[in-house]
Design a protein around this motif. Structure first.
Motif, PDB file in Angstrom:
ATOM      1  N   ARG A   7       0.813  -1.215   0.000  1.00 56.65           N
ATOM      2  CA  ARG A   7       0.000   0.000   0.000  1.00 56.65           C
ATOM      3  C   ARG A   7       0.848   1.267   0.000  1.00 56.65           C
ATOM      4  NH1 ARG A   7      -5.010  -0.496   4.070  1.00 56.65           N
ATOM      5  NH2 ARG A   7      -4.983   1.683   3.549  1.00 56.65           N
ATOM      6  N   HIS A   8       2.085   1.209  -0.477  1.00 54.10           N
ATOM      7  CA  HIS A   8       2.905   2.412  -0.459  1.00 54.10           C
ATOM      8  C   HIS A   8       2.406   3.431  -1.484  1.00 54.10           C
ATOM      9  CE1 HIS A   8       4.906   0.723  -4.001  1.00 54.10           C
ATOM     10  NE2 HIS A   8       5.577   1.856  -4.143  1.00 54.10           N
ATOM     11  N   ARG A   9       2.582   4.714  -1.156  1.00 51.95           N
ATOM     12  CA  ARG A   9       2.121   5.863  -1.949  1.00 51.95           C
ATOM     13  C   ARG A   9       0.599   5.928  -2.038  1.00 51.95           C
ATOM     14  NH1 ARG A   9       6.263   5.630  -7.052  1.00 51.95           N
ATOM     15  NH2 ARG A   9       8.154   5.925  -5.872  1.00 51.95           N
ATOM     16  N   THR A  10      -0.104   5.600  -0.974  1.00 55.65           N
ATOM     17  CA  THR A  10      -1.563   5.624  -1.021  1.00 55.65           C
ATOM     18  C   THR A  10      -2.139   6.595   0.005  1.00 55.65           C
ATOM     19  OG1 THR A  10      -1.727   3.787   0.526  1.00 55.65           O
ATOM     20  CG2 THR A  10      -1.726   3.245  -1.809  1.00 55.65           C
ATOM     21  N   ARG A  11      -1.364   7.540   0.493  1.00 55.60           N
ATOM     22  CA  ARG A  11      -1.847   8.449   1.533  1.00 55.60           C
ATOM     23  C   ARG A  11      -3.062   9.249   1.049  1.00 55.60           C
ATOM     24  NH1 ARG A  11       0.303  10.741   6.240  1.00 55.60           N
ATOM     25  NH2 ARG A  11       2.299   9.745   5.845  1.00 55.60           N
ATOM     26  N   GLN A  12      -3.025   9.766  -0.166  1.00 59.26           N
ATOM     27  CA  GLN A  12      -4.157  10.532  -0.703  1.00 59.26           C
ATOM     28  C   GLN A  12      -5.214   9.608  -1.310  1.00 59.26           C
ATOM     29  OE1 GLN A  12      -4.683  13.812  -0.486  1.00 59.26           O
ATOM     30  NE2 GLN A  12      -2.815  14.045   0.706  1.00 59.26           N
ATOM     31  N   LEU A  13      -4.776   8.559  -1.971  1.00 60.58           N
ATOM     32  CA  LEU A  13      -5.694   7.667  -2.686  1.00 60.58           C
ATOM     33  C   LEU A  13      -6.622   6.935  -1.722  1.00 60.58           C
ATOM     34  CD1 LEU A  13      -6.341   6.334  -5.480  1.00 60.58           C
ATOM     35  CD2 LEU A  13      -4.791   4.536  -4.789  1.00 60.58           C
ATOM     36  N   LEU A  14      -6.077   6.430  -0.629  1.00 56.82           N
ATOM     37  CA  LEU A  14      -6.872   5.651   0.322  1.00 56.82           C
ATOM     38  C   LEU A  14      -7.169   6.495   1.551  1.00 56.82           C
ATOM     39  CD1 LEU A  14      -5.139   2.183   0.053  1.00 56.82           C
ATOM     40  CD2 LEU A  14      -7.129   3.024  -1.153  1.00 56.82           C
ATOM     41  N   ARG A  15      -7.865   7.586   1.355  1.00 54.26           N
ATOM     42  CA  ARG A  15      -8.252   8.453   2.455  1.00 54.26           C
ATOM     43  C   ARG A  15      -9.755   8.713   2.339  1.00 54.26           C
ATOM     44  NH1 ARG A  15      -5.110  13.924   3.309  1.00 54.26           N
ATOM     45  NH2 ARG A  15      -3.684  12.502   4.340  1.00 54.26           N
ATOM     46  N   LYS A  16     -10.449   8.566   3.467  1.00 53.23           N
ATOM     47  CA  LYS A  16     -11.881   8.832   3.487  1.00 53.23           C
ATOM     48  C   LYS A  16     -12.128  10.287   3.845  1.00 53.23           C
ATOM     49  CE  LYS A  16     -14.063   4.477   4.577  1.00 53.23           C
ATOM     50  NZ  LYS A  16     -15.012   3.843   5.486  1.00 53.23           N
ATOM     51  N   LYS A  17     -13.194  10.837   3.299  1.00 52.89           N
ATOM     52  CA  LYS A  17     -13.591  12.184   3.674  1.00 52.89           C
ATOM     53  C   LYS A  17     -14.298  12.134   5.029  1.00 52.89           C
ATOM     54  CE  LYS A  17     -13.798  13.737  -0.983  1.00 52.89           C
ATOM     55  NZ  LYS A  17     -14.543  13.671  -2.202  1.00 52.89           N
ATOM     56  N   ALA A  18     -14.462  13.281   5.642  1.00 55.18           N
ATOM     57  CA  ALA A  18     -15.001  13.346   6.999  1.00 55.18           C
ATOM     58  C   ALA A  18     -16.386  12.706   7.103  1.00 55.18           C
ATOM     59  CB  ALA A  18     -15.050  14.795   7.468  1.00 55.18           C
ATOM     60  N   ARG A  19     -17.255  12.910   6.125  1.00 55.34           N
ATOM     61  CA  ARG A  19     -18.609  12.368   6.190  1.00 55.34           C
ATOM     62  C   ARG A  19     -18.668  10.886   5.863  1.00 55.34           C
ATOM     63  NH1 ARG A  19     -22.946  16.255   5.887  1.00 55.34           N
ATOM     64  NH2 ARG A  19     -22.060  18.332   5.997  1.00 55.34           N
ATOM     65  N   GLU A  20     -17.613  10.338   5.273  1.00 60.22           N
ATOM     66  CA  GLU A  20     -17.591   8.926   4.913  1.00 60.22           C
ATOM     67  C   GLU A  20     -17.046   8.047   6.028  1.00 60.22           C
ATOM     68  OE1 GLU A  20     -15.198   8.783   1.459  1.00 60.22           O
ATOM     69  OE2 GLU A  20     -16.709   9.686   0.165  1.00 60.22           O
ATOM     70  N   LYS A  21     -16.438   8.644   7.039  1.00 58.86           N
ATOM     71  CA  LYS A  21     -15.806   7.860   8.088  1.00 58.86           C
ATOM     72  C   LYS A  21     -16.849   7.167   8.946  1.00 58.86           C
ATOM     73  CE  LYS A  21     -11.554  10.376   8.233  1.00 58.86           C
ATOM     74  NZ  LYS A  21     -10.500  10.945   9.018  1.00 58.86           N
ATOM     75  N   GLY A  22     -16.435   6.109   9.600  1.00 63.57           N
ATOM     76  CA  GLY A  22     -17.337   5.346  10.453  1.00 63.57           C
ATOM     77  C   GLY A  22     -17.558   3.958   9.885  1.00 63.57           C
ATOM     78  N   LYS A  23     -18.547   3.295  10.442  1.00 60.11           N
ATOM     79  CA  LYS A  23     -18.816   1.923  10.025  1.00 60.11           C
ATOM     80  C   LYS A  23     -19.436   1.876   8.638  1.00 60.11           C
ATOM     81  CE  LYS A  23     -19.043  -0.325  14.382  1.00 60.11           C
ATOM     82  NZ  LYS A  23     -19.589  -1.460  15.078  1.00 60.11           N
ATOM     83  N   LEU A  24     -19.192   0.775   7.976  1.00 57.15           N
ATOM     84  CA  LEU A  24     -19.702   0.547   6.628  1.00 57.15           C
ATOM     85  C   LEU A  24     -21.150   0.075   6.706  1.00 57.15           C
ATOM     86  CD1 LEU A  24     -18.769   0.408   3.664  1.00 57.15           C
ATOM     87  CD2 LEU A  24     -18.277  -1.976   4.057  1.00 57.15           C
ATOM     88  N   GLY A  25     -21.987   0.533   5.787  1.00 64.99           N
ATOM     89  CA  GLY A  25     -23.378   0.104   5.761  1.00 64.99           C
ATOM     90  C   GLY A  25     -23.510  -1.340   5.312  1.00 64.99           C
ATOM     91  N   LEU A  26     -24.513  -2.014   5.837  1.00 65.44           N
ATOM     92  CA  LEU A  26     -24.710  -3.429   5.509  1.00 65.44           C
ATOM     93  C   LEU A  26     -25.106  -3.644   4.056  1.00 65.44           C
ATOM     94  CD1 LEU A  26     -26.508  -4.839   8.633  1.00 65.44           C
ATOM     95  CD2 LEU A  26     -24.221  -5.357   7.825  1.00 65.44           C
ATOM     96  N   SER A  27     -25.726  -2.654   3.434  1.00 65.94           N
ATOM     97  CA  SER A  27     -26.155  -2.824   2.052  1.00 65.94           C
ATOM     98  C   SER A  27     -24.962  -3.009   1.115  1.00 65.94           C
ATOM     99  CB  SER A  27     -26.996  -1.630   1.600  1.00 65.94           C
ATOM    100  OG  SER A  27     -26.230  -0.450   1.674  1.00 65.94           O
ATOM    101  N   ARG A  28     -23.819  -2.444   1.452  1.00 66.66           N
ATOM    102  CA  ARG A  28     -22.615  -2.625   0.627  1.00 66.66           C
ATOM    103  C   ARG A  28     -22.089  -4.051   0.736  1.00 66.66           C
ATOM    104  NH1 ARG A  28     -18.896   1.760   0.545  1.00 66.66           N
ATOM    105  NH2 ARG A  28     -17.331   0.282  -0.139  1.00 66.66           N
ATOM    106  N   ILE A  29     -22.187  -4.635   1.929  1.00 71.95           N
ATOM    107  CA  ILE A  29     -21.633  -5.972   2.149  1.00 71.95           C
ATOM    108  C   ILE A  29     -22.582  -7.048   1.630  1.00 71.95           C
ATOM    109  CG2 ILE A  29     -20.857  -7.593   3.924  1.00 71.95           C
ATOM    110  CD1 ILE A  29     -20.168  -5.141   5.637  1.00 71.95           C
TER     111      ILE A  29
END
Length: 96
Positions: A7-29
């Motif tokens: 996962r090197h060089r992914t600091r910007q790529l793998l970053r969540k925005k403030a409103r996206e943080k938290g637990k994942l919704g069950l509908s995605r899984i």
């Protein structure tokens, strides 16, 4: 010596925005993808299991089959067709 991990060089790529943080919704899984369906590969950085390489982030693939809890997805990369195994947390339905 510089680290060259998966996962090197992914600091910007793998970053969540403030409103996206938290637990994942069950509908995605729990969403079920059918073979032949087009999906968008969008990596979720909070879940490491079943995450494909970052080169596939933002790519569109075609579901080939289900394998356990994950899906086998065909993705074109240049002229080659790559087969990757992705869990549904990292997939989104793609509608044209």
């Amino acid at each position: 010596m510089k680290s060259q991990g998966y996962r090197h060089r992914t600091r910007q790529l793998l970053r969540k925005k403030a409103r996206e943080k938290g637990k994942l919704g069950l509908s995605r899984i729990l969403r079920i993808y059918q073979p032949g369906e087009r999906v968008l590969i969008k990596l979720d950085p909070s879940i490491h299991k079943g995450m494909p390489h970052r080169r596939y982030h933002g790519k569109i693939g075609i579901v080939e089959q289900k394998r356990g809890q994950a899906y086998v997805v065909n993705v074109t990369q240049a002229k080659a067709i790559k087969t990757i195994i992705v869990r549904p947390e990292h997939l989104h339905p793609f509608n044209t």
